[in-house]
Scaffold this active site. Structure first.
Site, PDB file in Angstrom:
ATOM      1  N   ARG A  18       0.802  -1.223   0.000  1.00 26.15           N
ATOM      2  CA  ARG A  18       0.000   0.000   0.000  1.00 26.15           C
ATOM      3  C   ARG A  18       0.836   1.275   0.000  1.00 26.15           C
ATOM      4  O   ARG A  18       0.294   2.373   0.020  1.00 26.15           O
ATOM      5  CB  ARG A  18      -0.914   0.023   1.238  1.00 26.15           C
ATOM      6  CG  ARG A  18      -2.171  -0.802   1.085  1.00 26.15           C
ATOM      7  CD  ARG A  18      -3.200  -0.029   0.268  1.00 26.15           C
ATOM      8  NE  ARG A  18      -4.364  -0.837  -0.019  1.00 26.15           N
ATOM      9  CZ  ARG A  18      -5.530  -0.721   0.621  1.00 26.15           C
ATOM     10  NH1 ARG A  18      -5.678   0.173   1.576  1.00 26.15           N
ATOM     11  NH2 ARG A  18      -6.531  -1.494   0.290  1.00 26.15           N
ATOM     12  N   HIS A  43      15.900 -10.511   5.290  1.00 24.87           N
ATOM     13  CA  HIS A  43      16.636 -10.966   4.103  1.00 24.87           C
ATOM     14  C   HIS A  43      16.442  -9.920   3.011  1.00 24.87           C
ATOM     15  O   HIS A  43      15.631 -10.114   2.096  1.00 24.87           O
ATOM     16  CB  HIS A  43      16.084 -12.329   3.672  1.00 24.87           C
ATOM     17  CG  HIS A  43      16.887 -13.014   2.615  1.00 24.87           C
ATOM     18  ND1 HIS A  43      17.135 -14.350   2.612  1.00 24.87           N
ATOM     19  CD2 HIS A  43      17.498 -12.527   1.511  1.00 24.87           C
ATOM     20  CE1 HIS A  43      17.861 -14.673   1.555  1.00 24.87           C
ATOM     21  NE2 HIS A  43      18.088 -13.579   0.865  1.00 24.87           N
ATOM     22  N   ARG A  45      16.608  -8.115  -0.258  1.00 25.30           N
ATOM     23  CA  ARG A  45      16.983  -8.562  -1.608  1.00 25.30           C
ATOM     24  C   ARG A  45      17.331  -7.348  -2.448  1.00 25.30           C
ATOM     25  O   ARG A  45      16.875  -6.232  -2.139  1.00 25.30           O
ATOM     26  CB  ARG A  45      15.836  -9.382  -2.213  1.00 25.30           C
ATOM     27  CG  ARG A  45      15.639 -10.696  -1.454  1.00 25.30           C
ATOM     28  CD  ARG A  45      14.568 -11.597  -2.020  1.00 25.30           C
ATOM     29  NE  ARG A  45      14.482 -12.823  -1.235  1.00 25.30           N
ATOM     30  CZ  ARG A  45      15.193 -13.925  -1.459  1.00 25.30           C
ATOM     31  NH1 ARG A  45      16.032 -13.953  -2.467  1.00 25.30           N
ATOM     32  NH2 ARG A  45      15.060 -14.984  -0.692  1.00 25.30           N
ATOM     33  N   HIS A  50      10.731  -6.473  -0.433  1.00 21.05           N
ATOM     34  CA  HIS A  50      10.104  -6.499   0.903  1.00 21.05           C
ATOM     35  C   HIS A  50      10.954  -5.666   1.875  1.00 21.05           C
ATOM     36  O   HIS A  50      10.670  -4.490   2.072  1.00 21.05           O
ATOM     37  CB  HIS A  50       9.757  -7.904   1.390  1.00 21.05           C
ATOM     38  CG  HIS A  50      10.761  -8.991   1.160  1.00 21.05           C
ATOM     39  ND1 HIS A  50      12.055  -8.901   1.564  1.00 21.05           N
ATOM     40  CD2 HIS A  50      10.624 -10.213   0.577  1.00 21.05           C
ATOM     41  CE1 HIS A  50      12.686 -10.026   1.255  1.00 21.05           C
ATOM     42  NE2 HIS A  50      11.853 -10.837   0.636  1.00 21.05           N
ATOM     43  N   GLU A  70      20.279 -11.882   6.389  1.00 29.37           N
ATOM     44  CA  GLU A  70      20.602 -12.900   5.398  1.00 29.37           C
ATOM     45  C   GLU A  70      20.723 -12.272   4.015  1.00 29.37           C
ATOM     46  O   GLU A  70      20.032 -11.302   3.706  1.00 29.37           O
ATOM     47  CB  GLU A  70      19.473 -13.939   5.325  1.00 29.37           C
ATOM     48  CG  GLU A  70      19.154 -14.591   6.644  1.00 29.37           C
ATOM     49  CD  GLU A  70      18.192 -15.760   6.480  1.00 29.37           C
ATOM     50  OE1 GLU A  70      18.265 -16.659   7.318  1.00 29.37           O
ATOM     51  OE2 GLU A  70      17.377 -15.771   5.539  1.00 29.37           O
ATOM     52  N   THR A 100      12.355 -16.834  -4.172  1.00 28.69           N
ATOM     53  CA  THR A 100      12.803 -17.057  -2.786  1.00 28.69           C
ATOM     54  C   THR A 100      14.091 -17.879  -2.867  1.00 28.69           C
ATOM     55  O   THR A 100      14.522 -18.247  -3.965  1.00 28.69           O
ATOM     56  CB  THR A 100      11.718 -17.775  -1.948  1.00 28.69           C
ATOM     57  OG1 THR A 100      12.136 -17.825  -0.583  1.00 28.69           O
ATOM     58  CG2 THR A 100      11.437 -19.186  -2.453  1.00 28.69           C
ATOM     59  N   HIS A 190      13.773 -22.376   6.289  1.00 26.71           N
ATOM     60  CA  HIS A 190      13.023 -22.355   5.018  1.00 26.71           C
ATOM     61  C   HIS A 190      11.870 -23.351   5.085  1.00 26.71           C
ATOM     62  O   HIS A 190      12.087 -24.553   5.151  1.00 26.71           O
ATOM     63  CB  HIS A 190      13.881 -22.630   3.784  1.00 26.71           C
ATOM     64  CG  HIS A 190      13.219 -22.089   2.542  1.00 26.71           C
ATOM     65  ND1 HIS A 190      13.482 -20.827   2.042  1.00 26.71           N
ATOM     66  CD2 HIS A 190      12.254 -22.590   1.750  1.00 26.71           C
ATOM     67  CE1 HIS A 190      12.730 -20.608   0.979  1.00 26.71           C
ATOM     68  NE2 HIS A 190      11.960 -21.660   0.790  1.00 26.71           N
ATOM     69  N   ASP A 191      10.671 -22.782   5.052  1.00 30.78           N
ATOM     70  CA  ASP A 191       9.430 -23.573   5.067  1.00 30.78           C
ATOM     71  C   ASP A 191       9.227 -24.367   6.355  1.00 30.78           C
ATOM     72  O   ASP A 191       8.454 -25.338   6.359  1.00 30.78           O
ATOM     73  CB  ASP A 191       9.343 -24.511   3.850  1.00 30.78           C
ATOM     74  CG  ASP A 191       8.859 -23.771   2.610  1.00 30.78           C
ATOM     75  OD1 ASP A 191       8.337 -22.633   2.750  1.00 30.78           O
ATOM     76  OD2 ASP A 191       9.008 -24.310   1.504  1.00 30.78           O
ATOM     77  N   GLY A 213       9.656 -17.500   8.792  1.00 28.02           N
ATOM     78  CA  GLY A 213       8.928 -16.308   8.374  1.00 28.02           C
ATOM     79  C   GLY A 213       7.631 -16.611   7.669  1.00 28.02           C
ATOM     80  O   GLY A 213       6.540 -16.357   8.193  1.00 28.02           O
ATOM     81  N   HIS A 214       7.714 -17.187   6.486  1.00 31.14           N
ATOM     82  CA  HIS A 214       6.527 -17.324   5.633  1.00 31.14           C
ATOM     83  C   HIS A 214       5.381 -18.026   6.364  1.00 31.14           C
ATOM     84  O   HIS A 214       4.269 -17.492   6.457  1.00 31.14           O
ATOM     85  CB  HIS A 214       6.921 -18.078   4.356  1.00 31.14           C
ATOM     86  CG  HIS A 214       5.817 -18.187   3.369  1.00 31.14           C
ATOM     87  ND1 HIS A 214       5.444 -17.138   2.566  1.00 31.14           N
ATOM     88  CD2 HIS A 214       4.984 -19.211   3.074  1.00 31.14           C
ATOM     89  CE1 HIS A 214       4.426 -17.512   1.811  1.00 31.14           C
ATOM     90  NE2 HIS A 214       4.133 -18.765   2.105  1.00 31.14           N
TER      91      HIS A 214
HETATM   92  C1  LIG Z   1      17.369 -18.031   3.364  1.00 28.72           C
HETATM   93  C2  LIG Z   1      16.029 -18.536   3.326  1.00 28.72           C
HETATM   94  O1  LIG Z   1      15.809 -19.650   3.562  1.00 28.72           O
HETATM   95  C3  LIG Z   1      14.852 -17.811   2.938  1.00 28.72           C
HETATM   96  O2  LIG Z   1      13.776 -18.499   3.387  1.00 28.72           O
HETATM   97  C4  LIG Z   1      14.636 -16.407   3.115  1.00 28.72           C
HETATM   98  O3  LIG Z   1      15.192 -15.783   4.162  1.00 28.72           O
HETATM   99  C5  LIG Z   1      13.228 -16.010   2.832  1.00 28.72           C
HETATM  100  O4  LIG Z   1      13.280 -15.105   1.827  1.00 28.72           O
HETATM  101  P1  LIG Z   1      11.938 -14.563   1.152  1.00 28.72           P
HETATM  102  O5  LIG Z   1      11.073 -14.051   2.247  1.00 28.72           O
HETATM  103  O6  LIG Z   1      12.410 -13.494   0.229  1.00 28.72           O
HETATM  104  O7  LIG Z   1      11.286 -15.731   0.446  1.00 28.72           O
HETATM  105  N1  LIG Z   2      16.419 -18.544   6.884  1.00 26.79           N
HETATM  106  C1  LIG Z   2      15.087 -18.903   6.650  1.00 26.79           C
HETATM  107  C2  LIG Z   2      14.171 -17.814   7.001  1.00 26.79           C
HETATM  108  O1  LIG Z   2      14.572 -16.788   7.501  1.00 26.79           O
HETATM  109  C3  LIG Z   2      12.728 -17.943   6.813  1.00 26.79           C
HETATM  110  O2  LIG Z   2      12.353 -18.802   5.774  1.00 26.79           O
HETATM  111  P1  LIG Z   2      10.775 -18.996   5.547  1.00 26.79           P
HETATM  112  O3  LIG Z   2      10.177 -19.451   6.865  1.00 26.79           O
HETATM  113  O4  LIG Z   2      10.214 -17.663   5.153  1.00 26.79           O
HETATM  114  O5  LIG Z   2      10.657 -20.051   4.491  1.00 26.79           O
END
Ligand SMILES: CC(=O)[C@@H](O)[C@H](O)COP(=O)(O)O
Ligand SMILES: NCC(=O)COP(=O)(O)O
EC number: 2.6.99.2
Length: 237
Positions: A18, A43, A45, A50, A70, A100, A190-191, A213-214
């Protein structure tokens, strides 16, 4: 104990959609720490889709737990990390424009380059971690760079676990055993999610830290949804 470092990239994604400051990334980082989160991961980029480079600078004074940045050690990233001096830098071999992170470092082919990067960050008092696939030669290669830690790239584990294949943990266990023998600290990410984190933690010896994170942000949205819908309904009575 395994520390939870919350990756707040997705909060920045939502904010940027937004163009304003909702949600407020700095407030979210503060609240995560208030709620017990033991670290904040970002992280940034190169396209700043983001996390913006300025976010990293602003977060420096907010994060009192562990600050983990990262990214791929290109010039701008190196300068940013040396300016912010986080507790930890995690080196990730992202291709420009990658949606990603999708692979760990080849620590054998890139050994000289990684060694140089690791030395530069360590000279500046920043702990280092290298993002790697769970392969024994990559763990051995990481050790030769002088890094403090590795971060195991857990996408393959997460994918297999959700398909019901618990054996997907095996290369991670073997990699962790070797890393422990070599004196490398072990992070992972990651995931990872509420669904798979306990199984992962229980099987990986010496797991120091996970960054999530995700899934965590998606779970937070979903687990908060009923509450917020009802708060609106009460205001609309
Ligand atoms: C390093 C890693 O594992 C990633 O998951 C990262 O930090 C996530 O990046 P994005 O949020 O850009 O997908
Ligand atoms: N280093 C992994 C990270 O920071 C988060 O990864 P994700 O949970 O967004 O896949």
């Amino acid at each position: 104990m395994t520390k939870l470092s919350v990756n707040i990239n997705k909060i920045a994604t939502l904010r940027n959609a937004r163009g304003g400051n909702v949600p407020d990334l700095l407030k979210v980082a503060s609240d995560i720490q208030k709620f017990g989160g033991q670290g904040i991961t970002i992280h940034p980029r190169p396209d700043e889709r983001h996390i913006r480079y300025q976010d990293a600078r602003d977060l420096k004074s907010i994060v009192y737990t562990e600050f983990n940045i990262e990214g791929n050690p290109q010039h701008n990233f190196i300068d940013l990390v040396l300016e912010c001096k986080p507790d930890q830098v995690t080196l990730v071999p992202d291709a420009i424009g990658a949606i990603t992170s999708s692979a760990g470092w080849d620590t054998v082919k890139n050994q000289a380059y990684l060694t140089e990067m690791i030395q530069e960050f360590q000279r500046n008092g920043i702990r280092t971690s290298i993002f790697v696939d769970p392969a024994l030669e990559m763990i051995e290669g990481a050790k030769k760079t002088g890094t403090d830690r590795i971060e195991l790239y857990t996408e393959a584990f997460a994918h297999q676990y959700s398909a019901g294949n618990e054996k997907g943990i095996t290369p991670y266990v073997e990699s962790a055993v070797l890393a422990n023998e070599l004196g490398l600290g072990i992070n992972a990410g990651h995931d990872l999610s509420l669904d798979n984190i306990q199984f992962f933690k229980e099987n990986i010896p010496g797991l120091l830290e996970v960054s999530i994170g995700h899934a965590l942000i998606a779970e937070a949205l979903y687990l908060g949804l009923e509450n917020v819908v009802n708060m609106y309904l009460r205001k609309l009575k």
